[in-house]
Motif scaffolding. Structure first.
Motif, PDB file in Angstrom:
ATOM      1  N   VAL A  32       0.824  -4.044  -8.178  1.00  0.00           N
ATOM      2  CA  VAL A  32      -0.339  -4.402  -7.829  1.00  0.00           C
ATOM      3  C   VAL A  32      -1.106  -4.237  -9.254  1.00  0.00           C
ATOM      4  CG1 VAL A  32      -0.599  -3.939  -5.550  1.00  0.00           C
ATOM      5  CG2 VAL A  32      -1.080  -2.168  -7.106  1.00  0.00           C
ATOM      6  N   GLY A  33      -0.584  -4.190 -10.248  1.00  0.00           N
ATOM      7  CA  GLY A  33      -1.099  -4.104 -11.682  1.00  0.00           C
ATOM      8  C   GLY A  33      -1.773  -2.709 -11.990  1.00  0.00           C
ATOM      9  N   HIS A  34      -1.339  -1.724 -11.446  1.00  0.00           N
ATOM     10  CA  HIS A  34      -1.708  -0.281 -11.855  1.00  0.00           C
ATOM     11  C   HIS A  34      -0.889   0.583 -11.347  1.00  0.00           C
ATOM     12  CE1 HIS A  34      -3.588   0.521  -8.004  1.00  0.00           C
ATOM     13  NE2 HIS A  34      -4.079  -0.531  -8.041  1.00  0.00           N
ATOM     14  N   ASN A  35      -0.859   1.960 -11.657  1.00  0.00           N
ATOM     15  CA  ASN A  35       0.059   3.001 -10.735  1.00  0.00           C
ATOM     16  C   ASN A  35      -0.754   4.147  -9.957  1.00  0.00           C
ATOM     17  OD1 ASN A  35      -1.108   4.257 -12.929  1.00  0.00           O
ATOM     18  ND2 ASN A  35       0.822   5.194 -13.582  1.00  0.00           N
ATOM     19  N   LYS A  36      -1.858   3.774  -9.284  1.00  0.00           N
ATOM     20  CA  LYS A  36      -2.542   4.527  -8.717  1.00  0.00           C
ATOM     21  C   LYS A  36      -2.336   4.266  -7.293  1.00  0.00           C
ATOM     22  CE  LYS A  36      -6.512   4.874 -12.057  1.00  0.00           C
ATOM     23  NZ  LYS A  36      -7.904   4.316 -12.223  1.00  0.00           N
ATOM     24  N   PRO A  37      -2.240   5.333  -6.333  1.00  0.00           N
ATOM     25  CA  PRO A  37      -2.142   5.093  -4.982  1.00  0.00           C
ATOM     26  C   PRO A  37      -3.072   3.975  -4.364  1.00  0.00           C
ATOM     27  CG  PRO A  37      -2.347   7.247  -5.497  1.00  0.00           C
ATOM     28  CD  PRO A  37      -2.899   6.697  -6.721  1.00  0.00           C
ATOM     29  N   VAL A  38      -2.638   3.305  -3.348  1.00  0.00           N
ATOM     30  CA  VAL A  38      -3.146   2.253  -2.757  1.00  0.00           C
ATOM     31  C   VAL A  38      -3.365   2.314  -1.429  1.00  0.00           C
ATOM     32  CG1 VAL A  38      -3.370  -0.200  -1.940  1.00  0.00           C
ATOM     33  CG2 VAL A  38      -2.296   0.419  -4.124  1.00  0.00           C
ATOM     34  N   LEU A  39      -4.871   2.769  -0.849  1.00  0.00           N
ATOM     35  CA  LEU A  39      -5.143   3.537   0.448  1.00  0.00           C
ATOM     36  C   LEU A  39      -4.919   2.586   1.677  1.00  0.00           C
ATOM     37  CD1 LEU A  39      -8.216   5.499  -0.693  1.00  0.00           C
ATOM     38  CD2 LEU A  39      -5.732   6.181  -0.844  1.00  0.00           C
ATOM     39  N   THR A  40      -5.060   1.494   1.403  1.00  0.00           N
ATOM     40  CA  THR A  40      -5.056   0.704   2.499  1.00  0.00           C
ATOM     41  C   THR A  40      -4.332  -0.815   2.147  1.00  0.00           C
ATOM     42  OG1 THR A  40      -7.090  -0.615   1.786  1.00  0.00           O
ATOM     43  CG2 THR A  40      -7.128   1.301   3.527  1.00  0.00           C
ATOM     44  N   PRO A  41      -3.907  -1.729   3.193  1.00  0.00           N
ATOM     45  CA  PRO A  41      -3.145  -2.984   2.714  1.00  0.00           C
ATOM     46  C   PRO A  41      -3.929  -3.930   1.805  1.00  0.00           C
ATOM     47  CG  PRO A  41      -2.588  -2.423   4.865  1.00  0.00           C
ATOM     48  CD  PRO A  41      -3.865  -1.533   4.674  1.00  0.00           C
ATOM     49  N   TRP A  65       0.748  -1.181   0.081  1.00  0.00           N
ATOM     50  CA  TRP A  65      -0.200  -0.072   0.056  1.00  0.00           C
ATOM     51  C   TRP A  65       0.759   1.220   0.015  1.00  0.00           C
ATOM     52  CZ3 TRP A  65       1.162  -2.819   4.161  1.00  0.00           C
ATOM     53  CH2 TRP A  65       1.487  -2.249   5.434  1.00  0.00           C
ATOM     54  N   GLY A  66       0.394   2.338  -0.421  1.00  0.00           N
ATOM     55  CA  GLY A  66       0.961   3.716  -0.286  1.00  0.00           C
ATOM     56  C   GLY A  66       1.185   4.237  -1.573  1.00  0.00           C
ATOM     57  N   GLU A  67       2.180   4.923  -1.815  1.00  0.00           N
ATOM     58  CA  GLU A  67       2.486   5.625  -3.101  1.00  0.00           C
ATOM     59  C   GLU A  67       2.831   4.590  -4.079  1.00  0.00           C
ATOM     60  OE1 GLU A  67       6.235   8.155  -3.570  1.00  0.00           O
ATOM     61  OE2 GLU A  67       4.918   9.792  -3.217  1.00  0.00           O
ATOM     62  N   ASN A  68       2.319   4.939  -5.324  1.00  0.00           N
ATOM     63  CA  ASN A  68       2.273   3.901  -6.437  1.00  0.00           C
ATOM     64  C   ASN A  68       2.439   4.489  -7.777  1.00  0.00           C
ATOM     65  OD1 ASN A  68       2.421   1.338  -7.505  1.00  0.00           O
ATOM     66  ND2 ASN A  68       0.560   1.348  -7.954  1.00  0.00           N
ATOM     67  N   GLU A  69       3.145   5.792  -7.861  1.00  0.00           N
ATOM     68  CA  GLU A  69       3.164   6.510  -9.155  1.00  0.00           C
ATOM     69  C   GLU A  69       3.904   5.818 -10.290  1.00  0.00           C
ATOM     70  OE1 GLU A  69       5.078  10.747 -10.883  1.00  0.00           O
ATOM     71  OE2 GLU A  69       5.223  10.097  -8.665  1.00  0.00           O
ATOM     72  N   TYR A  70       4.970   4.977 -10.033  1.00  0.00           N
ATOM     73  CA  TYR A  70       5.537   4.230 -10.984  1.00  0.00           C
ATOM     74  C   TYR A  70       5.377   2.820 -11.025  1.00  0.00           C
ATOM     75  CZ  TYR A  70       8.223   8.656 -10.680  1.00  0.00           C
ATOM     76  OH  TYR A  70       8.389   9.994 -10.748  1.00  0.00           O
ATOM     77  N   GLY A  71       4.318   2.452 -10.371  1.00  0.00           N
ATOM     78  CA  GLY A  71       3.851   0.825 -10.259  1.00  0.00           C
ATOM     79  C   GLY A  71       4.854   0.087  -9.405  1.00  0.00           C
ATOM     80  N   GLN A  72       5.360   0.872  -8.263  1.00  0.00           N
ATOM     81  CA  GLN A  72       6.540   0.152  -7.467  1.00  0.00           C
ATOM     82  C   GLN A  72       5.674  -1.029  -6.567  1.00  0.00           C
ATOM     83  OE1 GLN A  72       5.751   3.626  -7.559  1.00  0.00           O
ATOM     84  NE2 GLN A  72       6.433   4.458  -5.724  1.00  0.00           N
ATOM     85  N   LEU A  73       4.399  -0.865  -6.333  1.00  0.00           N
ATOM     86  CA  LEU A  73       3.718  -1.676  -5.144  1.00  0.00           C
ATOM     87  C   LEU A  73       3.553  -3.185  -6.146  1.00  0.00           C
ATOM     88  CD1 LEU A  73       1.119   0.522  -3.505  1.00  0.00           C
ATOM     89  CD2 LEU A  73       3.438  -0.233  -2.830  1.00  0.00           C
TER      90      LEU A  73
END
Length: 206
Positions: free
Chosen positions: A196-205, A186-194
């Protein structure tokens, strides 16, 4: 090479300074220290060799099991599994309900013990002995993982499941594992670093 480090030693980096653990007991600092008076022998200035934190501003815990760097200070778990925080506190990073700076470590959530800690840019995440995850500090980049909470100057529960094992934070992005071996992000995801299949912020785990 001042001392011998073992495989349990842990390094933490915050802005221009670096902390390290020596044999799970002592804390050393080197680099550029701006805005925080750690001890009587380490204040503001440039340290090009590792310096052992010692002195009279605060009582450095005798044993350190885990440590994470945050801004101009650190969050640590001592040898009794207590949670102690020592940081500039301009953004509520101290977690004691105030924004004022303290010259010594303070203990948070004294009725609990802790097993793991990690810090983002202006926030901290810890896991207690029941597997509950707690967080505090700024949440502008939704690093805390608590939807609708912009910031918290006191520890708040991130999740009520009670099965968290490890947490790792990089910038404002977070990863954590549960005791069943699953990986969460979860968290910042501008470059798809999480991942999770997209580059939008993930608000919760997730």
């Amino acid at each position: 090479n001042y001392e011998t480090f073992n495989k349990k030693s842990k390094f933490g980096k915050g802005q221009s300074r670096v902390f390290s653990l020596f044999n799970g007991r002592n804390i050393f600092l080197w680099g550029l220290n701006i805005g925080l008076k750690f001890t009587s022998n380490i204040q503001e200035g440039l340290y090009v060799f590792p310096e052992y934190l010692q002195g009279n501003y605060g009582s450095i815990p005798e044993g350190v099991l885990d440590l994470a760097q945050i801004g101009s200070g650190f969050v640590l778990i001592d040898s009794s599994n207590n949670l102690q925080v020592w940081v500039n506190n301009s953004n509520g990073e101290l977690g004691n309900g105030k924004n004022s700076y303290y010259h010594e470590p303070i203990q948070l959530l004294p009725n609990r013990t802790f097993s793991d800690v990690s810090c983002g840019e202006n926030y901290s995440l810890v896991i207690d002995e029941y597997g509950m995850m707690w967080g505090w500090g700024q949440n502008d980049e939704i690093g805390l993982g608590i939807e609708g909470v912009k910031s918290s100057i006191k520890p708040v529960l991130v999740d009520y499941d009670g099965d968290w094992e490890k947490v790792y934070t990089f910038g404002n992005s977070n990863f954590a594992t549960k005791i069943d071996g699953t990986l969460w992000a979860w968290g910042e995801n501008e470059y798809g670093q999480l991942g999770v299949g997209h580059n939008k912020p993930v608000l919760t785990p997730t």
